[in-house]
Design a protein around this motif. Structure first.
Motif, PDB file in Angstrom:
ATOM      1  N   SER A   1     -40.203  49.082  20.866  1.00  0.00           N
ATOM      2  CA  SER A   1     -40.712  49.731  19.660  1.00  0.00           C
ATOM      3  C   SER A   1     -39.928  51.011  19.376  1.00  0.00           C
ATOM      4  CB  SER A   1     -42.196  50.060  19.857  1.00  0.00           C
ATOM      5  OG  SER A   1     -42.730  50.777  18.778  1.00  0.00           O
ATOM      6  N   VAL A   2     -39.584  51.236  18.113  1.00  0.00           N
ATOM      7  CA  VAL A   2     -38.769  52.395  17.742  1.00  0.00           C
ATOM      8  C   VAL A   2     -39.277  53.051  16.456  1.00  0.00           C
ATOM      9  CG1 VAL A   2     -36.665  51.513  18.833  1.00  0.00           C
ATOM     10  CG2 VAL A   2     -37.118  50.984  16.418  1.00  0.00           C
ATOM     11  N   GLY A   3     -38.844  54.291  16.264  1.00  0.00           N
ATOM     12  CA  GLY A   3     -38.946  54.978  14.987  1.00  0.00           C
ATOM     13  C   GLY A   3     -37.539  55.242  14.487  1.00  0.00           C
ATOM     14  N   PHE A   4     -37.415  55.818  13.283  1.00  0.00           N
ATOM     15  CA  PHE A   4     -36.098  56.039  12.695  1.00  0.00           C
ATOM     16  C   PHE A   4     -35.953  57.459  12.157  1.00  0.00           C
ATOM     17  CE2 PHE A   4     -36.497  51.426  12.421  1.00  0.00           C
ATOM     18  CZ  PHE A   4     -35.249  51.021  12.880  1.00  0.00           C
ATOM     19  N   HIS A   5     -34.745  57.991  12.349  1.00  0.00           N
ATOM     20  CA  HIS A   5     -34.314  59.229  11.705  1.00  0.00           C
ATOM     21  C   HIS A   5     -33.027  58.914  10.958  1.00  0.00           C
ATOM     22  CE1 HIS A   5     -33.227  63.434  11.045  1.00  0.00           C
ATOM     23  NE2 HIS A   5     -32.025  63.134  11.511  1.00  0.00           N
ATOM     24  N   PHE A   6     -32.929  59.334   9.704  1.00  0.00           N
ATOM     25  CA  PHE A   6     -31.729  59.006   8.934  1.00  0.00           C
ATOM     26  C   PHE A   6     -31.516  60.013   7.814  1.00  0.00           C
ATOM     27  CE2 PHE A   6     -35.355  56.688   7.354  1.00  0.00           C
ATOM     28  CZ  PHE A   6     -35.317  56.878   5.982  1.00  0.00           C
ATOM     29  N   SER A   7     -30.282  60.077   7.376  1.00  0.00           N
ATOM     30  CA  SER A   7     -29.947  60.871   6.198  1.00  0.00           C
ATOM     31  C   SER A   7     -29.324  59.953   5.169  1.00  0.00           C
ATOM     32  CB  SER A   7     -28.996  62.016   6.554  1.00  0.00           C
ATOM     33  OG  SER A   7     -27.810  61.515   7.147  1.00  0.00           O
ATOM     34  N   LEU A   8     -29.703  60.149   3.940  1.00  0.00           N
ATOM     35  CA  LEU A   8     -29.192  59.387   2.808  1.00  0.00           C
ATOM     36  C   LEU A   8     -28.677  60.404   1.803  1.00  0.00           C
ATOM     37  CD1 LEU A   8     -28.867  56.517   1.678  1.00  0.00           C
ATOM     38  CD2 LEU A   8     -31.128  56.742   0.641  1.00  0.00           C
ATOM     39  N   ASN A   9     -27.342  60.471   1.702  1.00  0.00           N
ATOM     40  CA  ASN A   9     -26.720  61.546   0.939  1.00  0.00           C
ATOM     41  C   ASN A   9     -27.166  62.889   1.504  1.00  0.00           C
ATOM     42  OD1 ASN A   9     -25.186  59.914  -0.939  1.00  0.00           O
ATOM     43  ND2 ASN A   9     -27.151  59.358  -1.845  1.00  0.00           N
ATOM     44  N   ASP A  10     -27.844  63.705   0.719  1.00  0.00           N
ATOM     45  CA  ASP A  10     -28.187  65.048   1.173  1.00  0.00           C
ATOM     46  C   ASP A  10     -29.645  65.190   1.605  1.00  0.00           C
ATOM     47  OD1 ASP A  10     -29.183  64.623  -1.333  1.00  0.00           O
ATOM     48  OD2 ASP A  10     -28.630  66.577  -2.150  1.00  0.00           O
ATOM     49  N   LEU A  11     -30.365  64.077   1.760  1.00  0.00           N
ATOM     50  CA  LEU A  11     -31.753  64.138   2.200  1.00  0.00           C
ATOM     51  C   LEU A  11     -31.895  63.470   3.568  1.00  0.00           C
ATOM     52  CD1 LEU A  11     -33.852  63.302  -1.005  1.00  0.00           C
ATOM     53  CD2 LEU A  11     -33.484  65.526   0.053  1.00  0.00           C
TER      54      LEU A  11
END
Length: 273
Positions: A137-147
């Protein structure tokens, strides 16, 4: 790293996001930049998924990936059908036993590992382990452009890694699954109550409030807003979240509460209180 041929039309000012639905019944998030979008989890049938996409004014033709946190049905139920219908891959922990839960062989999956950064056009992401009674089981951290975004749900514990990634985000989706009072008084059998209360269960309203307080005290905090989500059908409600969170949380980060099962656009989320 995940890399594909670039797509035109990716603009920093076009980033948007929404909740397709959140709660103990079904879950799904969508994030979009220009003509590229992806979802995290899909607990909906294909027809219901399409109804919610239309309501939120998103186009499924832009979808490139399905990110999957774990195999429980409220997150996975609609993933296999959507993946095969649209011909898009499922991005998930390499040790997640998805084929065990699929109805047909040949699911197109892209395997990733916690702690590694991956890239696709304007998207940079990583997954992190969560403490839940589902394998890999996992969670996610991500950036999309500047957010930047972090999603922390379906976990019985909040780790230091989760806190650090959340602090680096503009927006945090944080589980506030149950009210301890409602759970103890509620209809669930004792074994299920123990499972929810365990370190491999879910975060309560009080757990969420403590995490929010810790975040509020961190240095170099980027967070603009926290969205409390994944409310239990039987053991929580918006009013109870407000009551129990306010009992503990006095911090500086604004937050909103996501009602169960509602489609919530970016504007609705940002306006929420």
């Amino acid at each position: 790293m995940i890399r594909r041929p670039g797509r035109p039309g990716l603009k920093a000012d076009s980033t948007r996001f929404a909740i397709l639905g959140s709660g103990s019944a079904s879950n799904g998030f969508i994030f979009e930049s220009g003509d590229f979008s992806f979802i995290i989890d899909n607990g909906y049938s294909l027809s219901e998924f399409r109804r919610r996409m239309k309501q939120l004014e998103y186009r499924e033709s832009k979808l490139a990936f399905i990110f999957l946190t774990h195999h429980h049905s409220d997150h996975f139920k609609g993933v296999e059908t959507l993946s095969s219908t649209l011909g898009i891959p499922v991005v998930t922990h390499q040790n997640m036993p998805l084929e065990k839960y699929c109805k047909k062989p040949g699911l197109h999956r892209l395997d990733i590992l916690p702690g590694k950064d991956y890239f696709f056009d304007s998207l940079k992401f990583r997954c992190f382990e969560t403490s839940h009674d589902a394998q890999a089981s996992v969670g996610f951290h991500f950036s999309l452009n500047d957010l930047a975004f972090t999603i922390i749900t379906d976990t019985g514990l909040v780790s230091d890694e989760m806190m650090i990634l959340a602090a680096k985000s503009d927006y945090l989706f944080l589980e506030s699954n149950y009210s301890p009072e409602l759970l103890h008084k509620g209809p669930y059998p004792e074994f299920l109550k123990r499972r929810i209360l365990s370190n491999q269960g879910h975060l309560s309203n009080l757990d969420a409030a403590v995490s929010m307080s810790r975040l509020s005290e961190m240095e170099d905090l980027r967070l603009k807003k926290i969205f409390l989500c994944h409310l239990s059908e039987k053991n929580n409600n918006v009013e109870k979240v407000k009551e129990e969170v306010q009992r503990i949380y006095k911090g500086r980060i604004p937050y909103g509460i996501c009602p169960r099962n509602d489609c919530l656009s970016q504007n609705a989320l940002i306006r929420s209180a």
